[in-house]
Write a protein that holds these residues in place. Structure first.
Motif, PDB file in Angstrom:
ATOM      1  N   ALA A 226       0.835  -1.205   0.000  1.00 36.79           N
ATOM      2  CA  ALA A 226       0.000   0.000   0.000  1.00 36.79           C
ATOM      3  C   ALA A 226       0.869   1.255   0.000  1.00 36.79           C
ATOM      4  O   ALA A 226       0.551   2.253  -0.671  1.00 36.79           O
ATOM      5  CB  ALA A 226      -0.931  -0.010   1.208  1.00 36.79           C
ATOM      6  N   GLU A 227       1.957   1.239   0.768  1.00 35.21           N
ATOM      7  CA  GLU A 227       2.868   2.382   0.791  1.00 35.21           C
ATOM      8  C   GLU A 227       3.501   2.616  -0.581  1.00 35.21           C
ATOM      9  O   GLU A 227       3.635   3.756  -1.037  1.00 35.21           O
ATOM     10  CB  GLU A 227       3.956   2.159   1.841  1.00 35.21           C
ATOM     11  N   LEU A 228       3.898   1.538  -1.246  1.00 37.74           N
ATOM     12  CA  LEU A 228       4.512   1.683  -2.568  1.00 37.74           C
ATOM     13  C   LEU A 228       3.498   2.168  -3.593  1.00 37.74           C
ATOM     14  O   LEU A 228       3.841   2.946  -4.496  1.00 37.74           O
ATOM     15  CB  LEU A 228       5.153   0.365  -2.987  1.00 37.74           C
ATOM     16  N   ARG A 229       2.248   1.755  -3.471  1.00 35.85           N
ATOM     17  CA  ARG A 229       1.201   2.298  -4.348  1.00 35.85           C
ATOM     18  C   ARG A 229       1.083   3.804  -4.150  1.00 35.85           C
ATOM     19  O   ARG A 229       0.989   4.580  -5.113  1.00 35.85           O
ATOM     20  CB  ARG A 229      -0.151   1.657  -4.037  1.00 35.85           C
ATOM     21  N   SER A 230       1.064   4.205  -2.888  1.00 38.23           N
ATOM     22  CA  SER A 230       0.960   5.628  -2.576  1.00 38.23           C
ATOM     23  C   SER A 230       2.162   6.400  -3.110  1.00 38.23           C
ATOM     24  O   SER A 230       2.016   7.503  -3.663  1.00 38.23           O
ATOM     25  CB  SER A 230       0.840   5.808  -1.061  1.00 38.23           C
ATOM     26  N   ALA A 231       3.355   5.830  -2.957  1.00 40.42           N
ATOM     27  CA  ALA A 231       4.558   6.491  -3.462  1.00 40.42           C
ATOM     28  C   ALA A 231       4.495   6.674  -4.965  1.00 40.42           C
ATOM     29  O   ALA A 231       4.869   7.730  -5.504  1.00 40.42           O
ATOM     30  CB  ALA A 231       5.794   5.670  -3.078  1.00 40.42           C
ATOM     31  N   CYS A 232       3.998   5.651  -5.676  1.00 40.09           N
ATOM     32  CA  CYS A 232       3.884   5.748  -7.144  1.00 40.09           C
ATOM     33  C   CYS A 232       2.853   6.792  -7.553  1.00 40.09           C
ATOM     34  O   CYS A 232       3.056   7.536  -8.525  1.00 40.09           O
ATOM     35  CB  CYS A 232       3.536   4.385  -7.734  1.00 40.09           C
ATOM     36  N   ALA A 233       1.737   6.861  -6.828  1.00 41.52           N
ATOM     37  CA  ALA A 233       0.706   7.852  -7.152  1.00 41.52           C
ATOM     38  C   ALA A 233       1.246   9.269  -6.962  1.00 41.52           C
ATOM     39  O   ALA A 233       1.026  10.155  -7.803  1.00 41.52           O
ATOM     40  CB  ALA A 233      -0.527   7.620  -6.288  1.00 41.52           C
ATOM     41  N   SER A 234       1.951   9.507  -5.864  1.00 41.11           N
ATOM     42  CA  SER A 234       2.544  10.825  -5.640  1.00 41.11           C
ATOM     43  C   SER A 234       3.610  11.141  -6.685  1.00 41.11           C
ATOM     44  O   SER A 234       3.725  12.279  -7.153  1.00 41.11           O
ATOM     45  CB  SER A 234       3.155  10.900  -4.238  1.00 41.11           C
ATOM     46  N   THR A 235       4.376  10.132  -7.049  1.00 41.46           N
ATOM     47  CA  THR A 235       5.409  10.325  -8.065  1.00 41.46           C
ATOM     48  C   THR A 235       4.803  10.712  -9.403  1.00 41.46           C
ATOM     49  O   THR A 235       5.320  11.592 -10.106  1.00 41.46           O
ATOM     50  CB  THR A 235       6.258   9.048  -8.189  1.00 41.46           C
ATOM     51  N   ALA A 306      12.938   9.843 -10.932  1.00 38.17           N
ATOM     52  CA  ALA A 306      12.637  10.445  -9.630  1.00 38.17           C
ATOM     53  C   ALA A 306      11.585   9.619  -8.903  1.00 38.17           C
ATOM     54  O   ALA A 306      10.788   8.924  -9.531  1.00 38.17           O
ATOM     55  CB  ALA A 306      12.151  11.888  -9.810  1.00 38.17           C
ATOM     56  N   GLY A 307      11.582   9.719  -7.580  1.00 31.56           N
ATOM     57  CA  GLY A 307      10.614   8.972  -6.800  1.00 31.56           C
ATOM     58  C   GLY A 307      10.301   9.663  -5.496  1.00 31.56           C
ATOM     59  O   GLY A 307      11.197  10.179  -4.821  1.00 31.56           O
ATOM     60  N   VAL A 308       9.036   9.683  -5.123  1.00 31.19           N
ATOM     61  CA  VAL A 308       8.605  10.221  -3.835  1.00 31.19           C
ATOM     62  C   VAL A 308       8.764   9.134  -2.773  1.00 31.19           C
ATOM     63  O   VAL A 308       8.394   7.976  -2.990  1.00 31.19           O
ATOM     64  CB  VAL A 308       7.143  10.689  -3.902  1.00 31.19           C
ATOM     65  N   GLU A 309       9.303   9.514  -1.627  1.00 27.27           N
ATOM     66  CA  GLU A 309       9.376   8.642  -0.462  1.00 27.27           C
ATOM     67  C   GLU A 309       8.232   8.994   0.477  1.00 27.27           C
ATOM     68  O   GLU A 309       8.059  10.159   0.852  1.00 27.27           O
ATOM     69  CB  GLU A 309      10.718   8.831   0.256  1.00 27.27           C
ATOM     70  N   THR A 310       7.435   8.012   0.864  1.00 28.21           N
ATOM     71  CA  THR A 310       6.302   8.266   1.738  1.00 28.21           C
ATOM     72  C   THR A 310       6.760   8.623   3.150  1.00 28.21           C
ATOM     73  O   THR A 310       7.928   8.471   3.504  1.00 28.21           O
ATOM     74  CB  THR A 310       5.374   7.050   1.825  1.00 28.21           C
ATOM     75  N   ARG A 311       5.801   9.053   3.967  1.00 27.69           N
ATOM     76  CA  ARG A 311       6.149   9.410   5.339  1.00 27.69           C
ATOM     77  C   ARG A 311       6.560   8.197   6.164  1.00 27.69           C
ATOM     78  O   ARG A 311       7.134   8.349   7.237  1.00 27.69           O
ATOM     79  CB  ARG A 311       4.985  10.167   5.983  1.00 27.69           C
ATOM     80  N   HIS A 312       6.249   7.001   5.683  1.00 31.69           N
ATOM     81  CA  HIS A 312       6.726   5.785   6.343  1.00 31.69           C
ATOM     82  C   HIS A 312       7.959   5.224   5.637  1.00 31.69           C
ATOM     83  O   HIS A 312       8.341   4.066   5.872  1.00 31.69           O
ATOM     84  CB  HIS A 312       5.616   4.741   6.390  1.00 31.69           C
ATOM     85  N   LEU A 313       8.562   6.002   4.731  1.00 31.32           N
ATOM     86  CA  LEU A 313       9.885   5.752   4.158  1.00 31.32           C
ATOM     87  C   LEU A 313       9.927   4.688   3.066  1.00 31.32           C
ATOM     88  O   LEU A 313      10.964   4.075   2.827  1.00 31.32           O
ATOM     89  CB  LEU A 313      10.910   5.413   5.250  1.00 31.32           C
ATOM     90  N   TYR A 314       8.844   4.517   2.333  1.00 28.10           N
ATOM     91  CA  TYR A 314       8.841   3.646   1.152  1.00 28.10           C
ATOM     92  C   TYR A 314       8.910   4.531  -0.086  1.00 28.10           C
ATOM     93  O   TYR A 314       8.193   5.526  -0.194  1.00 28.10           O
ATOM     94  CB  TYR A 314       7.596   2.754   1.132  1.00 28.10           C
ATOM     95  N   THR A 315       9.765   4.144  -1.032  1.00 30.53           N
ATOM     96  CA  THR A 315      10.004   5.019  -2.175  1.00 30.53           C
ATOM     97  C   THR A 315       9.589   4.388  -3.498  1.00 30.53           C
ATOM     98  O   THR A 315       9.731   3.180  -3.706  1.00 30.53           O
ATOM     99  CB  THR A 315      11.485   5.427  -2.265  1.00 30.53           C
ATOM    100  N   ALA A 316       9.058   5.221  -4.374  1.00 32.22           N
ATOM    101  CA  ALA A 316       8.900   4.847  -5.773  1.00 32.22           C
ATOM    102  C   ALA A 316      10.219   5.092  -6.492  1.00 32.22           C
ATOM    103  O   ALA A 316      11.113   5.770  -5.980  1.00 32.22           O
ATOM    104  CB  ALA A 316       7.789   5.666  -6.422  1.00 32.22           C
ATOM    105  N   ASP A 317      10.342   4.544  -7.704  1.00 38.54           N
ATOM    106  CA  ASP A 317      11.534   4.741  -8.533  1.00 38.54           C
ATOM    107  C   ASP A 317      11.073   4.637  -9.981  1.00 38.54           C
ATOM    108  O   ASP A 317      10.909   3.540 -10.509  1.00 38.54           O
ATOM    109  CB  ASP A 317      12.588   3.690  -8.205  1.00 38.54           C
ATOM    110  N   VAL A 318      10.840   5.776 -10.604  1.00 43.49           N
ATOM    111  CA  VAL A 318      10.205   5.815 -11.924  1.00 43.49           C
ATOM    112  C   VAL A 318      11.042   6.685 -12.854  1.00 43.49           C
ATOM    113  O   VAL A 318      11.579   7.714 -12.441  1.00 43.49           O
ATOM    114  CB  VAL A 318       8.772   6.382 -11.835  1.00 43.49           C
ATOM    115  N   THR A 319      11.144   6.267 -14.105  1.00 39.19           N
ATOM    116  CA  THR A 319      11.815   7.080 -15.123  1.00 39.19           C
ATOM    117  C   THR A 319      10.927   7.209 -16.344  1.00 39.19           C
ATOM    118  O   THR A 319      10.336   6.222 -16.802  1.00 39.19           O
ATOM    119  CB  THR A 319      13.156   6.456 -15.556  1.00 39.19           C
TER     120      THR A 319
END
Length: 489
Positions: A226-235, A306-319
Motif C-alpha cells: 500500500a505504501e509503494l502504491r501511494s509512493a507511485c501515485a505521488s510520483t 525520480a521517486g517520492v518517499e512516503t512518510r513511512h519511508l517507502y520510495t517509488a523509482d520511476v523514469t
C-alpha cells in the motif's frame, strides 16, 4: 536560521551555564504546561513490525540483537543533514527517531526475546537541557515522551541514556556483561553502540544479522505494498508538475525540474527517495546525472528519474524520457520505441516462479535485436552479440532491482536469494532498460550521439503474474505526446 546557544552536553552535566544567570535558569524551569498526548493511536504498521521482530527472534534464538537507528551526520560546521533512520530499525519498529536503539534480549525461560526501543525522551526542563542543549526541544522541536512512543510503536520504550555513560546514549552494564548471551549488532549506523559492544560482537555474526534483515524485506506485506502504491501515485503527480514546468526550465536549467519535483515530494511524502536525475540533452546518457545544472532545450530529450518517499519511508523509482517541446523527432522515437519494446519484454517475464534474471535477459535481448538491426555490430548475429555482452556498450547497466524502503532494496541479501533467486508474489522490483549513446561515441552514427533513453516502472509480483504500480504515467510515445500536450494546455 538563528544561531544556537553554545553550552555543550558536557558543560551541562558539570553544572556550567556560560552566560546564563541563576535567575534566568530558574525562570526557564517554571511555567510550562503539561503537553502529554493521551489520544494517540498505534502506527498503522504496528502488527507488521511485531511480526517482523518475531521472525527476527526466531532466526537468532538465545542471542542479544541490537539494531540502532543511527545518528545525525554533519553537513557543514554545525549544520546537519536531515536525519533518516536506518532502514532496518524503521522496518522493525516504525519509529524514525535519531540516536535510538532497538534491543531484543533473549528470555531466560520460554524462548523468544523481549523487545525494547531505547529512545530519547522529552527534554528535561529542570536541568535546562531543553533550551541549553542545542539539540534540545526548544531548538529542534518536541519529541515524544516514552509513554507516547509506547502507544505509537506498540512496544516498551526506555530512555536511551539508560544504556550507558561513555556514549551520550551508550549501553548498560547488563548488555556488556562478560557472561551474557552472544551479541549481534547492526553495524554502520552508530559508532558508539558498536564500540560499546566491540568485545562481545563478531563481524561474521553481525554480517549474518544484516543479511537476514535484507532478505526479510524481499517479500513485501500488505502495508508495504500500500505504501509503494501511494509512493507511485505521488510520483506520477510529481511528473505531471515537472511537465507543466518545462517552459520555465528552458529559461533556467535542470534545477527547476528538480525543485518542482522535490516540492511535490515534500508536500505529499517525506522527501525524495533518492537524488533526482533531471538529465536533459546529452546528460541523459549519464546513468546517475544528479548535478542537474545543465540547460533544458527544445528539440532534445529529458530523462527524468525520480521517486517520492512516503512518510513511512517507502520510495517509488520511476523514469520517463520526454521530448522537451512535447514531440519526439523521428530518430528519438525510433530509439524510444526500441527501449519500450525491451521494457515490455522485461515486464512480461516478471511472474512468480520465474528466475530473477529472466526480466533482465529478456530486455537485453530485445535491445540487442534493435542494435543489430541498426547495423551497429556489422554482420554479427543477435545470439553472438548477447553471448559476448556486446550490447552493454549502449545498455550499460542491469535492467532493474528490488524496491522498498531503500531505492535499491535488499542490497545485502545473498546472491542465491536475490539475483540468482526466484521471484515470488509480494516482491516489488523495477524494470528499467535503456540505451545511452555517448556524445563522443565514434562507433555510432553522428545523429545518435547524445541521445539517452530510459523507461522505468515499479512492478509488483502477483500470484498470477504482475502489476505495474506506476502505470498511471504513460509509456507509449503517442500517449506521452498527448499527455504532455494536455498538461501544458
Amino acid at each position: 536560521m538563528t544561531e544556537r546557544s553554545e553550552p555543550t552536553i558536557k558543560a551541562r552535566k558539570n553544572g556550567l551555564y556560560p552566560g546564563v544567570s541563576a535567575e534566568l535558569a530558574d525562570g526557564m524551569r517554571q511555567g510550562w504546561a503539561d503537553t502529554e498526548r493521551h489520544d494517540l493511536e498505534p502506527l498503522p504498521q504496528v502488527a507488521h513490525t511485531a511480526r517482523r521482530r518475531a521472525e527476527l527472534s526466531a532466526r537468532f534464538p538465545g542471542e542479544l540483537l541490537v539494531v540502532p537507528s543511527g545518528n545525525r551526520k554533519v553537513r557543514a560546521n554545525d549544520m546537519d543533514y536531515p536525519f533518516r533512520p536506518s532502514t532496518e530499525y524503521a522496518y522493525l519498529t516504525g519509529d524514525q527517531s535519531e540516536d535510538a536503539v532497538l534491543v531484543l534480549t533473549p528470555r531466560a525461560q520460554g524462548g523468544g526475546h523481549d523487545a525494547v526501543a531505547y529512545v530519547l525522551p522529552r527534554s528535561d526542563r529542570d536541568s535546562g537541557e531543553f533550551w541549553l542543549d542545542y539539540h534540545g526541544e526548544l531548538w529542534d522541536g518536541r519529541r515524544n515522551s516514552l509513554t507516547e512512543n509506547e502507544r505509537l510503536l506498540g512496544l516498551p520504550c526506555r530512555d536511551v541514556r539508560m544504556l550507558g555513560t561513555e556514549l551520550s546514549e551508550g549501553l548498560s552494564d547488563e548488555l556488556t556483561a562478560a557472561d551474557g548471551p552472544a551479541v549481534r549488532v547492526l553495524r554502520g549506523h552508530d559508532a558508539g553502540v558498536e564500540a560499546a559492544l566491540t568485545e562481545r560482537s563478531d563481524a561474521g555474526r553481525d554480517e549474518e544479522l544484516r543479511v537476514f534483515l535484507a532478505e526479510q524485506r524481499l517479500v513485501k506485506d500488505e502495508f508495504e505494498i500500500a505504501e509503494l502504491r501511494s509512493a507511485c501515485a505521488s510520483t506520477a503527480r510529481g511528473f505531471e508538475a515537472a511537465v507543466r514546468a518545462l517552459e520555465q526550465a528552458e529559461v533556467t536549467s535542470e534545477r527547476y525540474i528538480e525543485g518542482v519535483f522535490y516540492l511535490r515530494a515534500r508536500v505529499e511524502g517525506n522527501a525524495v527517495g533518492y537524488n533526482s536525475i533531471c538529465a536533459a540533452g546529452p546528460h541523459a546518457t549519464v546513468m546517475h546525472w544528479v548535478r542537474n545544472d545543465g540547460p533544458v532545450r527544445a528539440g532534445e530529450l529529458l530523462l527524468l528519474d525520480a521517486g517520492v518517499e512516503t512518510r513511512h519511508l517507502y520510495t517509488a523509482d520511476v523514469t520517463r524520457t520526454l521530448p522537451v517541446d512535447g514531440r519526439f523527432t523521428a530518430l528519438q522515437r525510433t530509439i524510444y520505441d526500441a527501449v519500450l519494446a525491451a521494457q515490455e519484454a522485461g515486464i512480461a517475464a516478471v511472474k512468480p516462479g520465474a528466475a530473477y534474471r529472466d526480466f533482465h535477459d529478456a530486455a537485453q535481448r530485445v535491445l540487442a535485436e534493435h542494435l543489430v538491426a541498426w547495423g551497429l555490430f556489422g554482420d554479427r548475429s543477435v545470439d553472438e552479440v548477447v553471448a559476448l555482452g556486446l550490447q552493454r556498450r549502449w545498455t550499460l547497466a542491469g535492467t532493474g532491482h528490488m524496491l522498498g524502503m531503500d531505492v535499491h532494496d535488499c542490497a545485502e541479501a545473498r546472491t542465491e536469494s536475490y539475483v540468482d533467486g526466484t521471484l515470488a508474489a509480494g516482491m516489488v522490483l523495477t524494470v528499467e532498460p535503456g540505451l545511452y549513446f555517448q556524445p563522443d561515441d565514434l562507433t555510432v552514427p553522428e545523429e545518435y550521439r547524445g541521445i539517452g533513453v530510459r523507461i522505468e516502472d515499479d512492478i509488483l509480483v502477483t500470484p498470477d503474474g504482475n502489476e505495474n504500480l506506476s502505470a498511471a504515467l504513460p509509456r507509449d510515445a503517442d500517449a506521452i505526446e498527448s499527455w504532455m500536450a494536455a498538461l501544458r494546455g
